[in-house]
Design an enzyme around this catalytic site. Structure first.
Site, mmCIF file in Angstrom:
data_model
loop_
_atom_site.group_PDB
_atom_site.id
_atom_site.type_symbol
_atom_site.label_atom_id
_atom_site.label_comp_id
_atom_site.label_asym_id
_atom_site.label_seq_id
_atom_site.Cartn_x
_atom_site.Cartn_y
_atom_site.Cartn_z
ATOM 1 N N HIS A 165 -1.209 10.248 -0.164
ATOM 2 C CA HIS A 165 -2.407 9.434 0.014
ATOM 3 C C HIS A 165 -2.833 8.983 -1.371
ATOM 4 O O HIS A 165 -3.145 9.811 -2.223
ATOM 5 C CB HIS A 165 -3.522 10.247 0.683
ATOM 6 C CG HIS A 165 -4.750 9.432 0.929
ATOM 7 N ND1 HIS A 165 -5.060 8.896 2.160
ATOM 8 C CD2 HIS A 165 -5.741 9.025 0.095
ATOM 9 C CE1 HIS A 165 -6.190 8.208 2.073
ATOM 10 N NE2 HIS A 165 -6.632 8.278 0.829
ATOM 11 N N CYS A 166 -2.811 7.690 -1.594
ATOM 12 C CA CYS A 166 -3.090 7.175 -2.932
ATOM 13 C C CYS A 166 -4.542 6.724 -3.029
ATOM 14 O O CYS A 166 -4.920 5.751 -2.370
ATOM 15 C CB CYS A 166 -2.162 6.001 -3.243
ATOM 16 S SG CYS A 166 -2.311 5.410 -4.928
ATOM 17 N N PRO A 167 -5.372 7.396 -3.818
ATOM 18 C CA PRO A 167 -6.763 6.949 -3.923
ATOM 19 C C PRO A 167 -6.894 5.614 -4.649
ATOM 20 O O PRO A 167 -7.841 4.882 -4.401
ATOM 21 C CB PRO A 167 -7.434 8.068 -4.717
ATOM 22 C CG PRO A 167 -6.349 8.792 -5.408
ATOM 23 C CD PRO A 167 -5.114 8.595 -4.612
ATOM 24 N N GLY A 207 -6.456 3.255 -1.978
ATOM 25 C CA GLY A 207 -7.359 3.526 -0.867
ATOM 26 C C GLY A 207 -6.681 3.626 0.484
ATOM 27 O O GLY A 207 -7.243 3.251 1.505
#
Lengths: 134, 455
Positions: free
Chosen positions: B187-189, B192
């Site tokens: 999950h790449c912040p 997003g």
């Protein structure tokens, strides 16, 4: 007397992961369907479906060209073009419709297109065949 | 009776539970709901379901801001000097890279990463039955893992308690998005969103193009300052003339290291057909035991692995965001929210019959309302109302209905007529489930098409 039918049960044909993450379904006829449909017929249906899904996911030249073209256009080409996978999915939907009309509906069964179940299962709805009891 | 006459009745108009009828007496035709509006995961949707984002958009605005500001400063302050002293292609190349980066970023952020829809209640019940039957003792809970063979390698499939299914291989449940994602990478912040099967190639092209962009800007800014110094000025003077360059320099310096490192790491992953998740967990690491535990998904060739991951066929989104909510979910939702009356779209007859049958039957199964069987009169609700909420229970109900009624047609026809008039909530309370007879009627109509009539 008009025959009535209700859903007796649903059977789920699970995915077959022996060749990896490719979308393939198990061809073994479940025990609940043994009375309703011929084993060969069923296996033929599932095998054809498996072949269609394999065709959709094939790493052939067409998908490669599509991929490269998409990359070069910064993936905007997917907004206007239908992908190869989607074309094959339409073929699969038509095939399932045909199979339902010709083979499964007369036997009181209904195949659900796996795409409606997230490509997890083939849902086979078994109808109680009340016409047989009259 | 015509075989598809039931089309004239909208079964969905009748699947109104007493509670919702009470709270919303004005049962006007409501806007039909799309599936994204009832999606159970933690996602946000825009443009009527066309764009999907994680609810936690993380630092996407920051990413966008940094890229736009840095490029803006570059075009405004460095480009004029460089065009004058070097070549006009510098802003052209910069512009092309910028556009590519932004498009890839948007594609990564706004694409469904490969979310698996949650199992339907029937599927979940079926899986539970299979698990329970395979469990040995009654004291220990039955095992929630399944071992399968992939390319002669044993792989364990775990059961997802949220999505109620055995996760396919390489699928992982993202706790931030509350979804199972196929070929889950991470999950790449910064974007997003989760990075999974469907948007990994966009993510990869984003980080590669971003590495090129940051290196390019970095190089251009250094060149700019060097050229100014060569013109006889000191470094301090050069910086004073072009303060924006220092800002760009600082941003690019820190970005280059991290982005280049990330690109290198992901190039390695692509070449060996691994995901970040698998690499971090060491699922296929050769250190684990003497047995051959290599990656079963690799094609044993760098080029082939790259082609498979980046240029492979684009799988479709499985969650069908823009589809309309089908009958069964509409019925379940009707109990707690406004009444929906999705219109009958124009379809051909055969399709309509099969579809409506399926929908009607599924709704019947999932209906939380098992009181009524044949509402010939209100008192007949209790005996059968306490069935368990599994499919067999629901399936028994309509068969009992048909046995009870002397003539299914007349009973059902009567109830149908009543029901058509009964948008009146008071009537609803009296006969809670007018839906089931409708099912029988609908089915009886359909079966003329589907079943071989026996004499």
């Amino acid at each position: 007397m008009r025959p009535q039918a209700a859903i007796a049960s649903k059977v789920f044909i699970q995915r077959d992961y022996t060749s990896g993450t490719m979308c393939q379904f198990q061809t073994k006829l479940p025990s609940e369907l043994e009375a309703r449909i011929d084993k060969q017929q069923f296996e033929e249906t599932v095998r054809t479906l498996n072949n269609l899904y394999a065709e959709a996911e094939k790493l052939g030249s067409q998908s490669f060209i599509e991929g490269c073209l998409a990359c070069l256009t910064a993936y905007t080409v997917f907004l206007c073009m239908e992908t190869h996978y989607e074309k094959v999915l339409k073929k699969i939907a038509k095939f399932i419709q045909e199979q339902n009309d010709k083979i499964y509906a007369p036997r009181g069964l209904l195949l659900t297109d796996p795409i409606e179940r997230g490509l997890r299962v083939i849902e086979v709805t078994i109808f109680e065949d009340r016409s047989l009891t009259r | 009776m015509k075989s598809c006459e039931y089309q004239q009745i909208d079964p969905r108009a009748l699947s109104v539970s007493p509670l919702s009828a009470q709270s919303h007496p004005q049962t006007k035709a409501q806007r039909p709901r799309r599936k994204w509006e009832v999606f159970p995961g933690k996602n946000r949707f825009f443009c009527n379901g066309r764009i999907i984002l994680s609810r936690q958009s993380g630092v996407l605005p920051l990413t966008l801001g940094l890229i736009v500001i840095t490029c803006g400063l570059f075009f405004a302050f460095d480009c004029p000097f460089l065009v004058e002293h070097l070549t006009v292609f510098i802003p052209v190349i910069g512009g092309a890279l910028f556009v590519f980066v932004i498009l890839s970023l948007f594609r990564t952020s706004f694409t469904d990463p490969g979310i698996l829809p949650r199992a339907t209640p029937d599927e979940a019940a079926d899986i539970e039955r299979q698990i329970d039957s395979s469990g040995s003792s009654s004291y220990r809970p039955p095992p929630r893992t399944k071992e399968i063979l992939i390319n002669q390698q044993v792989v364990k499939l775990k059961y997802c308690f949220t999505c109620k299914m055995f996760r396919p291989p390489r699928t992982s449940h993202c706790s931030l998005c509350d979804n199972c994602v196929e070929r889950f990478d991470h999950h790449c912040p910064w974007v997003g969103n989760c990075v999974g099967k469907r948007n990994y190639r966009f993510f990869y092209s984003f980080i590669i193009s971003l590495s090129f962009l940051t290196s390019f800007i970095f190089g251009c800014v250094i060149t700019h300052l060097t050229l100014r110094c060569h013109a006889g000025k000191s470094l301090i003077q050069a910086i004073q003339e072009s303060p924006a360059s220092i800002v760009e320099l600082v941003i690019c310096f820190f970005s280059v290291w991290s982005i280049l490192g990330l690109s290198g790491f992901h190039t390695y992953l692509v070449a060996s057909n691994l995901t970040t998740n698998e690499d971090i967990k060491g699922s296929w690491s050769s250190k684990r035991g003497a047995e051959d535990s290599g990656n079963p998904y690799t094609y044993n060739g760098i080029i082939k692995n790259c082609c498979a991951t980046l240029c492979g066929p684009m799988p479709p989104s499985l969650i069908d965001r823009r589809g309309f909510v089908p009958l069964d979910e509409a019925a379940a939702a009707a109990c707690t929210s406004e009444i929906e009356l999705p219109p009958f779209t124009a379809k051909n007859d055969t399709n309509m019959c099969t579809q409506s049958t399926k929908d009607v039957l599924e709704r019947m199964l999932h209906s939380s309302d098992f009181h009524g069987v044949c509402p010939a009169g209100p008192p007949k609700t209790s005996p059968l109302g306490l069935e368990a909420s599994d499919s067999l229970g629901a399936a028994r109900a309509p068969s009992m209905c048909s046995r009870r009624a002397d003539s299914p047609c007349t009973t059902c026809a009567r109830s149908r007529k009543d029901s058509l008039h009964s948008i009146n909530p008071a009537f609803r309370l009296a006969s809670p489930s007018p839906s089931l007879p409708r099912v029988n009627l609908a089915l009886s109509d359909t079966q003329e098409k589907g079943f071989i009539p026996l004499p």
